[in-house]
Write an enzyme that holds these catalytic residues in place. Structure first.
Site, PDB file in Angstrom:
ATOM      1  N   TYR A   1       0.827  -1.219   0.000  1.00  0.00           N
ATOM      2  CA  TYR A   1       0.000   0.000   0.000  1.00  0.00           C
ATOM      3  C   TYR A   1       0.860   1.267   0.000  1.00  0.00           C
ATOM      4  CZ  TYR A   1      -4.028  -3.002   1.071  1.00  0.00           C
ATOM      5  OH  TYR A   1      -5.007  -3.966   1.033  1.00  0.00           O
TER       6      TYR A   1
ATOM      7  N   LYS B   1       3.305 -15.401   1.775  1.00  0.00           N
ATOM      8  CA  LYS B   1       3.224 -16.104   0.490  1.00  0.00           C
ATOM      9  C   LYS B   1       4.660 -16.398   0.063  1.00  0.00           C
ATOM     10  CE  LYS B   1       0.733 -17.559  -3.010  1.00  0.00           C
ATOM     11  NZ  LYS B   1      -0.073 -18.777  -2.904  1.00  0.00           N
TER      12      LYS B   1
ATOM     13  N   ASP C   1      -3.198 -18.174   1.085  1.00  0.00           N
ATOM     14  CA  ASP C   1      -4.344 -18.838   0.453  1.00  0.00           C
ATOM     15  C   ASP C   1      -4.878 -19.938   1.370  1.00  0.00           C
ATOM     16  OD1 ASP C   1      -1.816 -19.856  -0.045  1.00  0.00           O
ATOM     17  OD2 ASP C   1      -2.266 -20.626  -2.044  1.00  0.00           O
TER      18      ASP C   1
ATOM     19  N   ASP D   1      -5.429  -6.825   5.681  1.00  0.00           N
ATOM     20  CA  ASP D   1      -6.637  -6.099   5.284  1.00  0.00           C
ATOM     21  C   ASP D   1      -7.739  -7.102   4.950  1.00  0.00           C
ATOM     22  OD1 ASP D   1      -8.362  -4.177   4.419  1.00  0.00           O
ATOM     23  OD2 ASP D   1      -7.154  -3.493   2.728  1.00  0.00           O
TER      24      ASP D   1
ATOM     25  N   ASP E   1     -10.988  -8.819   7.718  1.00  0.00           N
ATOM     26  CA  ASP E   1     -12.415  -8.735   7.383  1.00  0.00           C
ATOM     27  C   ASP E   1     -13.042 -10.125   7.368  1.00  0.00           C
ATOM     28  OD1 ASP E   1     -12.375  -6.020   7.161  1.00  0.00           O
ATOM     29  OD2 ASP E   1     -13.318  -5.952   5.180  1.00  0.00           O
TER      30      ASP E   1
END
Ligand code: NAD
Length: 358
Positions: A143, A193, A225, A249, A253
């Site tokens: 980001y 990852k 994943d 992020d 959620d």
């Protein structure tokens, strides 16, 4: 204990103006119980600050935050300010506060209150008893990494973002995760990852090295994943999930939705000298001003303030058990209401929580 903490109170916009005063009532009650003196000072941020001062984070509000021990924030934004340029939108206040306060760690608990088990879309047998904290790195990664942008090349456009982490950025967030785990069930799952990304390979290596100093904590690693799948398949396996900005992020959620209701979930952003505490939801303009907002996320955020800024874990525990008892007794705001329960508004929900606390 006898000490005075200065707290900046930013109700913000929409339902923020209704839920924050209620959470402040709880803050004062817990403060009084444990002889923690609080000096509360209120200021404008977000849309209401734009209306008054033309900017979402006025100097005066920022100065107040910087000179406080903690910040309690409601929510910012609303349709009135949606047409403004991104650089002066209400949400810029959050980014400004995170940056200036050095809040590199975002903590989001996802704990299921058993009285609300029906509010989740998942089966009771899967979610019962879940108690997870997602720790998201908040000020680095893709980001913020450079180069970034969209460029024209060979007659077409190319969009670029860059995932960057340095050793010290990973070390400091890993320390936060291990410290938080120490006050919980002593398990950290670091999510990356590393099978594809070099930055993740570094992440894994550094987290493993930091773990040398936290041998009392169980550390595991998981690819992102797989983690997103495991959160749905068997969420009870997790205690603390540590991850980078973008994965956090998304996973926070996902973890939050396991519990079924956005109006119930608090958050803490820490890292610098001043912690910031806020519900995960927004300003809910659709129900603002109607005494329908659920204050529990903000009230639990006050609990997190006692735990992480004042080192008073019992303050959080008291609030959480009062909320549990109120839900067990059937009190519900509209967002978590189901037939057979008692429908209450924002103020009355706080009244019954305060009653339980007393
Ligand atoms: P939202 O979280 O405000 O609302 C989503 C839905 O959940 C709405 O139906 C709302 O009524 C409901 N809801 C949210 N909180 C609730 C509560 N405490 N009690 C009962 N119901 C609740 O998200 P949105 O509608 O996408 O955004 C509205 C505004 O809030 C936008 O301007 C957005 O940018 C802003 N926003 C701010 C923050 C923040 O301040 N941290 C976070 C998210 C969104």
């Amino acid at each position: 204990m006898s000490s005075t903490y200065k707290i900046a109170v930013f109700p913000g916009d929409g339902i923020g103006k209704e839920i924050v005063p209620q959470a402040v009532r709880v803050l004062r009650a817990i403060g009084a119980r444990y002889d923690v003196k609080v000096d509360l000072q209120e200021a404008l941020v977000g849309g209401s600050a734009i209306d008054e001062f033309g900017v979402p984070l006025p100097e005066e509000s920022l100065r107040l935050a910087l000179s406080s021990d903690a910040v309690l924030l409601g929510a910012v934004g609303g349709p009135k300010w949606e047409g403004l340029d991104y650089s002066v939108r209400p949400e810029r206040a959050l980014l400004g506060l995170r940056e200036k306060l050095g809040l590199f760690a975002n903590l989001r608990p996802a704990k299921l209150f058993s009285a609300l088990v029906d509010a989740s879309t998942l089966k009771q047998s899967v979610i019962e008893g879940i108690d997870i904290v997602v720790i998201r790195e908040l000020t680095g990664g893709i980001y913020f990494g450079r180069p970034r942008g969209v460029e024209k090349i060979d007659g077409q456009e190319r969009g670029i973002n860059t995932e960057v982490y340095t050793t010290s950025e990973i070390e400091r967030i890993a320390c936060v995760a291990f410290e938080v785990a120490r006050r919980r069930h002593r398990k950290v799952c670091s999510v990356d990852k590393a099978n594809v990304l070099e930055s993740s390979e570094l992440w894994r290596r550094v987290v493993t090295a930091v773990h040398e100093d936290y041998q009392d904590i169980e550390l595991s690693h998981m690819y992102v994943d797989n983690c997103s799948m495991q959160l749905i398949r068997n969420p009870r396996q997790f205690d603390v999930i540590l991850t980078n900005n973008m994965f956090g992020d998304i996973l926070s959620d996902e973890a939050a939705m396991l519990t079924g209701s956005i109006g119930m979930l608090p958050s803490a952003s820490i890292g610098g000298d001043v912690g910031m505490y806020e519900p995960i939801h927004g300003s809910a303009p659709d129900i603002a001003g109607q005494d329908r907002a659920n204050p529990i996320a903000t009230i639990l955020s006050v609990g997190m303030m006692f735990k992480y800024s004042f080192g008073l874990d019992i303050g959080y525990d008291d609030i959480e058990s009062a909320v549990t008892r109120v839900l067990d007794r059937g009190y519900r705001t509209a967002d978590i209401y189901s037939p057979g329960n008692k429908l209450v508004g924002t103020g009355e929900m706080t009244d019954v929580i305060l009653h339980e606390l007393a």
